[in-house]
Design a protein around this motif. Structure first.
Motif, PDB file in Angstrom:
ATOM      1  N   UNK A   6       0.581  -1.251  -0.063  1.00  0.00           N
ATOM      2  CA  UNK A   6       0.085   0.259  -0.097  1.00  0.00           C
ATOM      3  C   UNK A   6       0.833   1.322   0.031  1.00  0.00           C
ATOM      4  N   UNK A   7       1.889   1.291   0.673  1.00  0.00           N
ATOM      5  CA  UNK A   7       3.013   2.324   0.731  1.00  0.00           C
ATOM      6  C   UNK A   7       4.523   1.772   0.959  1.00  0.00           C
ATOM      7  N   UNK A   8       5.385   2.645   0.962  1.00  0.00           N
ATOM      8  CA  UNK A   8       6.804   2.102   1.364  1.00  0.00           C
ATOM      9  C   UNK A   8       6.766   1.851   2.686  1.00  0.00           C
ATOM     10  N   UNK A   9       7.119   0.681   3.438  1.00  0.00           N
ATOM     11  CA  UNK A   9       6.844   0.594   4.702  1.00  0.00           C
ATOM     12  C   UNK A   9       8.353   1.227   5.529  1.00  0.00           C
ATOM     13  N   UNK A  10       9.147   1.518   4.639  1.00  0.00           N
ATOM     14  CA  UNK A  10      10.440   2.199   5.122  1.00  0.00           C
ATOM     15  C   UNK A  10      10.465   3.644   4.908  1.00  0.00           C
ATOM     16  N   UNK A  11       9.491   4.320   4.304  1.00  0.00           N
ATOM     17  CA  UNK A  11       9.503   5.644   4.242  1.00  0.00           C
ATOM     18  C   UNK A  11       9.873   6.574   5.520  1.00  0.00           C
ATOM     19  N   UNK A  12       9.298   6.256   6.654  1.00  0.00           N
ATOM     20  CA  UNK A  12       9.513   6.860   7.637  1.00  0.00           C
ATOM     21  C   UNK A  12      10.571   6.388   8.683  1.00  0.00           C
ATOM     22  N   UNK A  13      11.439   5.306   8.096  1.00  0.00           N
ATOM     23  CA  UNK A  13      12.259   4.825   8.828  1.00  0.00           C
ATOM     24  C   UNK A  13      13.391   6.226   9.342  1.00  0.00           C
ATOM     25  N   UNK A  14      13.828   5.897  10.561  1.00  0.00           N
ATOM     26  CA  UNK A  14      14.940   6.816  11.155  1.00  0.00           C
ATOM     27  C   UNK A  14      15.992   6.018  11.670  1.00  0.00           C
ATOM     28  N   UNK A  15      17.317   6.537  11.930  1.00  0.00           N
ATOM     29  CA  UNK A  15      18.358   5.919  12.761  1.00  0.00           C
ATOM     30  C   UNK A  15      17.879   5.861  14.040  1.00  0.00           C
ATOM     31  N   UNK A  16      18.486   4.600  14.581  1.00  0.00           N
ATOM     32  CA  UNK A  16      18.021   4.570  16.055  1.00  0.00           C
ATOM     33  C   UNK A  16      18.762   5.556  16.944  1.00  0.00           C
ATOM     34  N   UNK A  17      18.019   6.420  17.716  1.00  0.00           N
ATOM     35  CA  UNK A  17      18.637   7.492  18.502  1.00  0.00           C
ATOM     36  C   UNK A  17      19.288   7.140  19.549  1.00  0.00           C
ATOM     37  N   UNK A  18      19.186   6.128  20.171  1.00  0.00           N
ATOM     38  CA  UNK A  18      19.725   5.677  21.279  1.00  0.00           C
ATOM     39  C   UNK A  18      20.360   4.154  21.312  1.00  0.00           C
TER      40      UNK A  18
END
Length: 418
Positions: A6-18
């Motif tokens: 339905x959409x790119x499931x990785x679109x909102x992926x961000x690096x782990x902050x901690x």
């Protein structure tokens, strides 16, 4: 079947902050490691801090070993005065000193870790033979993310006073060094991991007293409760100490080895073979949060994990000649039959159980039919955020422990802390 995208499931992926084991900000001062007599010079400096390791554990002030099961409590490393430790190192050449680095500034604080795994117990004249139970926290069980469960899940895995009975962290006896054959990259995720009196026994030395004067805790129990600097110090100290305990002979010629470069290397004692220099082994491993087109997360239970309700993400060692993305795709296919498309990097942290470097990725599944291998992975399933929350509340699933990178990967997908 093919995944319904339905959409790119990785679109909102961000690096782990901690990440709890990737917090160190110490200056390694690599250029100083070859300085003659560096350890003794630093130990004579009042600004030098000395911490201890033993059998894969770190020393903390007495009483703090009981805190590992609690939330929102603080722990710190136990320290010894450098001037006294210098005398002890001359007394016990089997102790290994490691210069962890310096923080500079006005004080110029330096940190030295000393591993006392092979220092004989009080009243003993020699280092006892290795015990079959192995170095605590690094027992081999067959997978990459083995001891991933909650710290101290059985009430005795992460913190015990030396000499107490019935605990995985019982540390009055010396620790042996197990073989790594058959170990996998996730073995360390499941954490459901006294000397007779003698009238002639001499007074215990400083390092011998440390065995019972301090509590000894597993890195997985310590790091979530420590400040960033001490978590980093403990991670480096445990990693190096386990390597020194495991590798006592040259892998090329079999001659005994000696610590070198301020504890960051070893030198072979065989002059005929050139006294070769040896560096610590690092075992790269990938760990992958797999999501489908509906943004569901794939969770799986590994056969090596003692907690039947522990579920985590895909993980495995990188093969020789393999790149990281290929390793992610291969492990997911081997363990669950899922084929992966796009793969994105999230972060990394050391995982010294005994020598892994865990590199985290998030990947998009292009198929969704699950077929577990039945040997390493016994069950796997897709979950929505609501389903996962309900499983946690009902106790049918248990999240990875607070020191693991897997926990923060799941939180990144979940959108909140566990």
């Amino acid at each position: 079947m093919t995944a319904d995208i339905h959409f790119s499931p990785l679109a909102l992926t961000r690096a782990l902050p901690f990440l709890p084991l990737a917090q160190g900000d110490i200056d390694y001062q690599v250029d100083r490691r070859g300085e003659p007599d560096l350890i003794n010079t630093l130990l004579a400096d009042p600004a030098t801090k000395v911490v201890l390791t033993r059998g894969g554990l770190v020393a903390v002030p007495r009483g703090q070993g009981d805190l590992v099961d609690y939330e929102n409590v603080k722990m710190r490393l136990a320290t010894l005065p450098g001037a006294y430790v210098g005398e002890e190192l001359r007394r016990y050449p089997e102790a290994v000193a490691m210069f962890l680095g310096s923080y500079g500034g006005v004080r110029g604080e330096c940190v030295i870790a000393v591993d006392i795994s092979r220092v004989p117990d009080a009243g003993e004249g020699a280092v006892p033979s290795a015990q079959p139970n192995g170095v605590l926290g690094v027992q081999d069980a067959g997978t990459v993310d083995g001891a991933m469960g909650l710290a101290n899940a059985n009430g005795n895995a992460a913190g015990k006073r030396a000499g107490e009975s019935g605990g995985a962290a019982e540390s009055a006896a010396p620790f042996g060094v197990p073989d790594s054959a058959g170990q996998g990259a996730d073995d360390a995720f499941d954490e459901s991991v006294s000397t007779p009196a003698s009238h002639a026994a001499p007074k215990p030395t400083l390092l011998q007293q440390a065995v019972t004067r301090f509590d000894w805790v597993d890195l997985r129990g310590f790091a979530p409760h420590a400040n960033a600097r001490e978590a980093g110090q403990a991670t480096s100290a445990v990693t190096l100490s386990i390597w020194h305990s495991r590798q006592r002979f040259c892998p090329t010629c079999g001659a005994p080895v000696l610590p070198s470069l301020a504890g960051w290397a070893q030198r072979c004692s065989n002059q005929a073979d050139g006294n070769r220099i040896l560096f610590p082994r690092v075992e790269p491993a990938v760990i992958t949060a797999v999501v489908d087109g509906q943004d569901r997360l794939l969770l799986q239970h590994n056969a090596a994990w003692k907690d039947p309700n522990l579920y985590s993400v895909s993980a495995g060692f990188v093969e020789v000649g393999e790149n990281l993305e290929h390793a992610c795709r291969r492990e997911a296919r081997e363990e669950t039959g899922i084929q992966l498309g796009e793969v994105r990097y999230l972060g990394s942290q050391p995982w010294p159980f005994p020598a892994s470097l865990m590199m985290a990725f998030k990947a998009h599944a292009i198929t969704t039919d699950v077929h577990v291998d039945g040997s390493e992975t016994v069950t796997a399933r897709w979950v929505t955020r609501d389903e996962y929350t309900a499983e946690l509340i009902a106790g049918r699933m248990v999240a990875p422990g607070r020191a693991t990178i897997a926990r923060y990967m799941i939180e990144e997908w979940l959108g909140r802390e566990l």
